[in-house]
Design a protein around this motif. Structure first.
Motif, PDB file in Angstrom:
ATOM      1  N   VAL A 275       3.006  -5.193  -6.199  1.00 43.74           N
ATOM      2  CA  VAL A 275       1.903  -4.831  -5.552  1.00 43.74           C
ATOM      3  C   VAL A 275       0.460  -5.434  -6.082  1.00 43.74           C
ATOM      4  O   VAL A 275       0.235  -5.305  -7.478  1.00 43.74           O
TER       5      VAL A 275
ATOM      6  N   LYS B 265       0.984  -3.934 -12.452  1.00 41.56           N
ATOM      7  CA  LYS B 265       1.409  -2.787 -13.185  1.00 41.56           C
ATOM      8  C   LYS B 265       2.953  -3.012 -13.585  1.00 41.56           C
ATOM      9  O   LYS B 265       3.617  -3.903 -12.928  1.00 41.56           O
TER      10      LYS B 265
ATOM     11  N   VAL C 144       0.877  -1.176  -0.126  1.00 40.83           N
ATOM     12  CA  VAL C 144       0.117  -0.108   0.016  1.00 40.83           C
ATOM     13  C   VAL C 144       0.888   1.298   0.104  1.00 40.83           C
ATOM     14  O   VAL C 144       0.266   2.310  -0.513  1.00 40.83           O
TER      15      VAL C 144
ATOM     16  N   ARG D 135      -5.848  -5.995  -3.194  1.00 38.88           N
ATOM     17  CA  ARG D 135      -5.808  -4.992  -1.824  1.00 38.88           C
ATOM     18  C   ARG D 135      -4.428  -4.429  -1.607  1.00 38.88           C
ATOM     19  O   ARG D 135      -4.161  -3.709  -0.497  1.00 38.88           O
ATOM     20  N   GLY D 136      -3.405  -4.645  -2.480  1.00 42.10           N
ATOM     21  CA  GLY D 136      -2.086  -4.065  -2.364  1.00 42.10           C
ATOM     22  C   GLY D 136      -1.128  -4.921  -1.826  1.00 42.10           C
ATOM     23  O   GLY D 136       0.145  -4.147  -1.498  1.00 42.10           O
TER      24      GLY D 136
ATOM     25  N   MET E 132       5.400  -4.625 -11.075  1.00 42.43           N
ATOM     26  CA  MET E 132       5.246  -3.886  -9.542  1.00 42.43           C
ATOM     27  C   MET E 132       4.850  -4.806  -8.625  1.00 42.43           C
ATOM     28  O   MET E 132       3.665  -5.538  -8.999  1.00 42.43           O
TER      29      MET E 132
ATOM     30  N   SER F 137       3.456   1.785  -1.897  1.00 44.01           N
ATOM     31  CA  SER F 137       3.835   2.027  -3.174  1.00 44.01           C
ATOM     32  C   SER F 137       3.081   3.118  -3.764  1.00 44.01           C
ATOM     33  O   SER F 137       1.837   3.209  -3.755  1.00 44.01           O
ATOM     34  N   ARG F 138       3.976   3.897  -4.638  1.00 47.00           N
ATOM     35  CA  ARG F 138       3.247   4.814  -5.541  1.00 47.00           C
ATOM     36  C   ARG F 138       2.289   4.195  -6.582  1.00 47.00           C
ATOM     37  O   ARG F 138       1.401   4.820  -6.941  1.00 47.00           O
ATOM     38  N   PHE F 139       2.538   2.909  -6.669  1.00 45.60           N
ATOM     39  CA  PHE F 139       1.739   2.011  -7.787  1.00 45.60           C
ATOM     40  C   PHE F 139       0.689   1.453  -7.204  1.00 45.60           C
ATOM     41  O   PHE F 139      -0.065   0.804  -7.736  1.00 45.60           O
ATOM     42  N   TYR F 140       0.321   1.664  -5.843  1.00 42.80           N
ATOM     43  CA  TYR F 140      -0.890   1.063  -5.147  1.00 42.80           C
ATOM     44  C   TYR F 140      -1.993   1.716  -5.700  1.00 42.80           C
ATOM     45  O   TYR F 140      -2.029   2.832  -5.670  1.00 42.80           O
ATOM     46  N   GLN F 141      -3.116   0.926  -6.088  1.00 40.06           N
ATOM     47  CA  GLN F 141      -4.331   1.692  -6.390  1.00 40.06           C
ATOM     48  C   GLN F 141      -5.423   0.858  -5.691  1.00 40.06           C
ATOM     49  O   GLN F 141      -5.393  -0.353  -5.857  1.00 40.06           O
TER      50      GLN F 141
ATOM     51  N   THR G  73       9.981   3.467  -1.053  1.00 39.95           N
ATOM     52  CA  THR G  73       8.720   2.504  -0.890  1.00 39.95           C
ATOM     53  C   THR G  73       8.491   1.462  -2.073  1.00 39.95           C
ATOM     54  O   THR G  73       7.499   0.661  -1.986  1.00 39.95           O
ATOM     55  N   GLU G  74       9.367   1.317  -3.204  1.00 35.86           N
ATOM     56  CA  GLU G  74       8.997   0.350  -4.189  1.00 35.86           C
ATOM     57  C   GLU G  74       9.580  -0.731  -4.238  1.00 35.86           C
ATOM     58  O   GLU G  74      10.877  -0.922  -3.806  1.00 35.86           O
TER      59      GLU G  74
END
Lengths: 398, 398, 398
Positions: free
Chosen positions: B83, B135, A369, B87-88, B81, A371-375, B64-65
């Motif tokens: 993630v 992603k 969560v 739910r991430g 990614m 991560s910038r890539f979490y959605q 954070t990545e």
């Protein structure tokens, strides 16, 4: 994050999808949550068996708060803020104990068990002791469980009492004792921990120990047949057939979530044990095992698993924005003797192993969560209860 | 710090002097750096030897990545990614491994090696799997080195390829393997670590092990004679004589710094070893030792030391505003066997001892920079490359 | 918190009551304190016995600052900022030592003991060494004690010198040595630690070891008889009868608090020892024991306990908003030999045991102050000096 920014964020939240990242990371949102949820809700603080005798106390701690739950006399239990009215020191330093009077260790101000200031040396002549009692918070004892509420004008506990009383009677929770209590600190925002508790979509992939024994791991419609058998048998052993479901937005107010919902165990399991056999003497007036168990919910962060022979209480507390504590209490019949009537190791096995697994799961959820890539992603059919939590949360923060 | 305040600060920055304190301490500036530099640049993530077989993967982690670098098939490597789209949660928890499919450990959603969502249980009927692939980020393999770029529309890698290809051919880096990889966490802002790498003014006072062997420790003009000899000999053993210098403001865009620059070793050293003797089998098509070595630079935070028999890769990553990681990779000929063809202890000796010293130096630099009495000081002639970094940085932040 | 918000908070502060919570928790207030108090006050840094010989130095560290206190020659001691003028590195890394020249470990810039830059390699031709001396801060030696002041234009030390000189003469503090020095880190805001030191209301409940021996533990009026005896006897052994009290708002400026105030010991104690017997040879010209002791105060965060045979120095330093350090120094006659003339264990016993207790008290005070339910409480008659601190603080922050 300002109130306006929070408001914009909320309007971007899509129904049916998990929360946006900021809700798990923003300090301003965390402060709002403390004010709107934790300072307003009925919180499970402990059990009457911890304070049977006059002067016995224990501390309930959450966020920056410490509350002294103390037995004033046979009929009265008080919740006193553990903050000296002189210069603010903690008054009680030990997690539990017995005290006739409460003496502040700093300058020796002493308080009655009611919180009233009894003595303070060297004060000025105009000092009025009556203005310096320890502050109190609201307290309610319900079936032996002690709940507190930090709000000055707290929402009434009546709805919980009215709706759950009948279901709880057979368990005689006021005649139980704490067999074990344990903290599981989690490196995540508290909501990810609560969300994890609120859905059993992850039970099959993550909790083989639980999934093999509990019908909750599978879609409700697949459990109808078994549930019917359990309900019939349950009635015979004295359990209520009611299904109470006033959670989240259906609770009618912040902090009084309440539910009692039975579901079947699988493969002949009679309780939440390794192998399915009984773990401890039956609770209260229950006359046998019905092959089922119940989920309960009282207030927004306390959940219960009510087996016929023990009850497990889950209480979630934020520690900081990105750390939380999951505190678990195991209750057994007060007459049960450890080593003779139950094995502590076996009693706690299932929920210990399950919570250790969840701690890991939740922490990896938080990492993703972040991560910038979490959605936000879509909830599934087996996450309806969690979606209820999210809908309630979004509504509450508005 | 707001954009306006950053802008004011930048206009106070004197050319030829080190950066002002706030650039090393302000959280707002750090966020801008993440967006403008680390999310836009080509970053060295790893080496093809780590993922020779289909399904092999490793994680690249920064800030954070977390990125899964996975071999989809013989010809395709993907950067996904880490993630889950549900739910991430992190999908892969281990730093490396082999997976036919990627299964999220939380709710069991499974993904193809391409990132496509393959399976998700209990979704609603209108759920469309095609919208929930992991992603991806851009990936480029160049002479066996895997680079990634987080930008949606990344700057072209072509300039790096065009300018460095010829120089790199003799090393056959795609036919090397990782002999060792190590993290050196540093308690400082990432820029102080990069600045330290970017100048050899400190080599004589701080790195006796390096300084006795490497011409870079002395002013360039003193090395002209030796360099000429190295260049002549280098040509004979198959190395390129080119000097490529498209760094910082000369790179023509953010994230494509590229350089290859040879310089002489001293006292008969043939490689970066203790004593000067060879450390490992020659790389690729190189036919001998020329008494020199090369500095390379690809993207703003990855630097290389290319000896004839091994290559050392320095990759700098911010962890937080005031902590950074220096990750070093030692590459040797893929046919070299540890214990037989090279001693790991001797291979890593020089850059391990040098980096341990630098960690201490950089941390003491940060301590001094934190003082109210710190004032930017003047660069010297031996800090031109570092000054290039600072000029680029100031320009970039405008 | 902005200056306007601080100002509003100050206007809500009730005289005679402890400080509001925000003063112990707000980062903006902490920065103001650093600027207004710690950067302006005379601070005890160490003792001349630490740097008897030319080139001897020690570091004084506070918050982000590190100062090199170095003996330049027989007559000169300098306070140099430990920040290289080149790129800001710490110059001295060891807490103490002897150096003819100060060489920065990073790039080898060397400085004279005066701070002047002596050498820097590879600088550009227009480089002017005279512009790059180590920065200096003000330093004052008073009765062997070294004080520094970070302010460019510091408040004059004269008032301290004028008012305390006579009282200090008999102790000959310039002829003492440091028997022991110890840090007691405390998890609290620095003010709670200073406030704790500033009142003896807590001595009876919290410090039995101190209270049984020191008249300060009881209201002043109860001590008048004993004090008279001490004063008479004190005169005979060469001590001053003066009571100097220019503290807080009475000091006439920020950073020059000064006081010397004698009070009786109890039960025949002659010094602050276990049991009351002498601990070490008499200090300076003192001719015996008078059954009393003195409290001293120089600058806002340094306090002294002056017994006839040793002096204890308390120096409080903020580390961060919510951590502080209490640094204690024990001085004895410079001719005293450990093991022969005094037992180190016995010498430090009283103030070690007392400070360990205070650390616990102060940390529990901070915990209580952190509660939403904390409310400033009323000072008592035995907290007048602390109230003076609070009044001064409130005035200073306006």
């Amino acid at each position: 994050m300002s109130m306006t920014e929070i408001s914009d964020l909320l309007s971007n939240q899509t129904k049916g999808f998990s929360l946006q990242q900021k809700f798990y990371k923003d300090p301003g949102i965390y402060q709002q949550e403390m004010d709107r949820i934790f300072m307003k809700s009925w919180l499970y603080a402990g059990h009457v068996s911890q304070i049977k005798n006059v002067g016995e106390y224990f501390l309930y701690e959450m966020d920056t708060e410490s509350v002294i739950i103390i037995r004033e006399d046979k009929d009265t239990v008080n919740a006193l803020m553990n903050v000296c009215r002189h210069r603010g020191s903690r008054v009680c330093l030990q997690a539990s104990g017995t005290q006739k009077l409460l003496a502040c260790p700093y300058h020796g101000w002493t308080y009655e068990r009611s919180g009233a200031l009894r003595g303070a040396n060297h004060t000025y002549p105009d000092f009025d002791k009556s203005g310096y009692a320890l502050k109190t918070v609201n307290l309610k004892i319900f079936h032996g469980m002690i709940f507190i509420n930090f709000d000055k004008d707290p929402i009434s506990f009546d709805a919980i009492e009215k709706d759950l009383d009948e279901c709880l009677i057979p368990y005689c929770l006021d005649k139980t004792k704490i067999a074990h209590k344990q903290s599981y600190p989690i490196k995540s925002n508290w909501k990810l921990a609560v969300e994890n508790y609120c859905e059993c979509y992850h039970c099959v992939p993550s909790h083989p120990e639980y999934a093999e024994a509990h019908g909750r791991s599978f879609p409700e419609e697949e459990m109808q047949g078994l549930l019917k058998q359990v309900m019939e048998k349950g009635e015979k052993i004295g359990l209520s057939n009611s299904s109470i479901n006033y959670d989240w937005l259906d609770s009618g107010g912040v902090g009084i979530d309440r539910s009692y919902d039975r579901y079947p165990l699988l493969k002949g399991f009679v309780t939440g044990s390794r192998g399915g056999k009984p773990l401890a003497p039956l609770l209260g007036d229950i006359k046998g095992y019905d092959g089922g168990t119940a989920d309960m919910h009282i207030g927004p962060i306390t959940f219960y698993l009510a087996y016929c022979d023990h009850v497990v209480i889950y209480h979630f507390k934020p520690l900081t924005l990105d750390t939380a504590d999951c505190e678990i209490t195991w209750l057994v019949n007060e007459r049960a003797e450890e080593g003779k009537d139950y094995s502590l190791k076996e009693l706690i096995w299932l929920w210990d192993v399950t919570t250790i697994a969840d701690k890991c799961i939740i922490e990896n959820n938080q990492k993703g969560v972040n991560s910038r890539f979490y959605q936000p992603g879509p909830f599934t059919k087996m996450e309806e209860f969690e979606q209820g939590f999210v809908d309630w949360y979004v509504d509450l923060m508005k």
